[in-house]
Design a protein around this motif. Structure first.
Motif: not given
Length: 478
Positions: A433-449
């Motif tokens: 849930s926290a990832l699906s509704r948070n565009e910033v977390l998604k961007q940071e996941v793609q940056r780190a991984f």
């Protein structure tokens, strides 16, 4: 007339709710599956701490309530499809333990419109959240011969505690298992409970290499080893239903119960080369270990990655962080309280969406936040900190961006991208849930991984449990 399509039922007995899902082969492609129906019921099974010998640290659940929720869950599914069920997969909360009397664990109520079972000679379920075993008590226990250390809430630790503090209690029972092992034993009328290595490893004192309990070590400490279940392969058939259950035919194969972590990961890991990242309240990153991998045989409580038995004698490498969506919730709550102190009333949901908007605009920041407000299991004393604060990086966008980055970086420090690559991971399945509704977390996941990331996967242990049964049965037929 078209023949009715065979259906597989998946059940997940969770900490807060019971879930069920019906899976069938997709029309036109038997190797693909579709979820035909699903249902969930809150268990509301927590038992007041006063009624437990463990005191305020104890966490127990009423098995009657859990089974009531289970029966309601199944009854809510379409009756016609229940009659077509050809297999049942079961998963549930790991580490916990409950006790029952062989042959008296439940009663089947026939005669109504729909037969179901109700618990009889059973104890409460002592859950994975139980805190009765102090670090001093755990230190007094014998060293396990296993790659996993023993913690409070683990089945064997709880049994040791009961042996020392309530020895009479244990004499009333002759069988034990997790809540999901109990359900499988009752459905099939098993004389002795069966347990998968996934659940056994979660109890402690189990050697995954030899697939056996540390019986000699336990016997030496007076542990009631007769309570330990027999071990079976997860996904293999434990038995067949001994009664019609609601509308489910008698004689339906039931799988050996599996861990909810393994079933959840299985539900959205399309290939062995996928890693599964789930960010909800807390965070889990799991990857399938290369074939032939064996964990070191001595436990290391300070290691950030734990290895859990998966399927077909392989392992999952799992980094589980205690700091995820709960950290963002803490920040939102802090902002709302500050506003209130300044005389302004703002809804927390408004704060959340505005701060995400601000951070989406703020693509980068030099501000560094270590977000471990809850510590981590492998570093319990390390708390959160903010560093590299400059006057130009104080906007809400900067702080929120740094916070989301911090959550992902903290996980990355536990299980780095390079390590995933060494294990052969080629894609990350993002869920929660926290990832699906948070565009910033998604961007940071793609940056780190820096791998292809697929978002919006839903992790569902009930679906995973059904899927295992469906695929095992398909393979047996084909």
């Amino acid at each position: 007339v078209m023949a009715a399509r065979p259906v597989t039922l998946g059940i997940d007995l969770g900490t807060t709710s019971v879930k069920a899902a019906l899976l069938g082969a997709a029309p036109g492609d038997p190797s693909e599956f579709v979820v035909l129906a699903s249902s969930a019921r809150a268990a509301r099974a927590e038992v007041a701490a006063e009624s437990s010998a463990a005191g305020p640290q104890g966490r127990e659940q009423d098995v009657n309530r859990i089974i009531q929720a289970l029966n309601e869950c199944i009854a809510a599914l379409p009756r016609q499809q229940l009659r077509n069920i050809r297999g049942i997969g079961v998963s549930g909360q790991m580490h916990g333990v409950m006790f029952w009397k062989t042959g008296q664990g439940c009663e089947w109520t026939e005669g109504g419109a729909a037969p179901l079972f109700e618990p009889r000679a059973v104890s409460h379920l002592v859950t994975w959240q139980d805190g009765r075993c102090s670090s001093g008590f755990l230190a007094s226990l014998p060293q396990p011969e296993s790659h996993l250390s023993v913690a409070t809430g683990f089945g064997c630790a709880t049994i040791f505690w009961l042996l020392k503090n309530c020895p009479e209690f244990l004499k009333s029972y002759d069988a034990a298992g997790t809540i999901h092992d109990y359900v499988v034993a009752m459905l099939c009328g098993l004389p002795r409970p069966l347990m998968s290595d996934q659940n056994a490893a979660s109890w402690g004192y189990f050697n995954t290499q030899s697939q056996s309990w540390n019986s000699e070590i336990l016997k030496g400490s007076g542990f009631p080893v007769h309570l330990l279940p027999d071990i079976a392969e997860p996904g293999s058939v434990a038995g067949r239903t001994s009664h019609v259950w609601l509308e489910i035919p008698k004689g339906t194969p039931v799988g050996v119960a599996m861990g909810d972590l393994q079933a959840s990961v299985y539900s959205c890991m399309a290939q062995r080369t996928d890693a599964v990242l789930n960010i909800s309240t807390s965070v889990q990153l799991a990857a399938s270990m290369p074939a032939g991998f064996q964990p070191a045989q001595t436990p290391d409580p300070t290691a950030p990655v734990a290895y859990f038995p998966y399927f077909n004698r392989t392992y999952l490498g799992v980094a589980a962080s205690l700091n995820g969506g709960n950290v963002l919730a803490t920040f939102v709550h802090m902002l709302a309280e500050w506003m209130a102190d300044l005389g302004l009333e703002v809804e927390e949901s408004t704060v959340y969406s505005r701060m995400i908007q601000a951070a989406v605009q703020q693509k980068d920041t030099c501000l560094t936040i270590t977000p471990t407000v809850l510590g981590e299991r492998h570093l319990p004393d390390e708390l959160a900190s903010v560093t590299r604060i400059s006057s130009s990086d104080l906007s809400l966008g900067h702080v929120t961006r740094a916070l989301c980055r911090g959550i992902v970086q903290n996980l990355h420090s536990m299980l780095p991208f390079q390590q995933l690559q060494e294990w052969g991971v080629e894609r990350v399945m993002g869920s929660g849930s926290a990832l699906s509704r948070n565009e910033v977390l998604k961007q940071e996941v793609q940056r780190a991984f820096p791998l292809p990331v697929a978002f919006g996967q839903d992790v569902d242990a009930a679906v995973g449990a059904a899927l295992i049964m469906l695929q095992k049965n398909l393979h047996q037929k084909s």
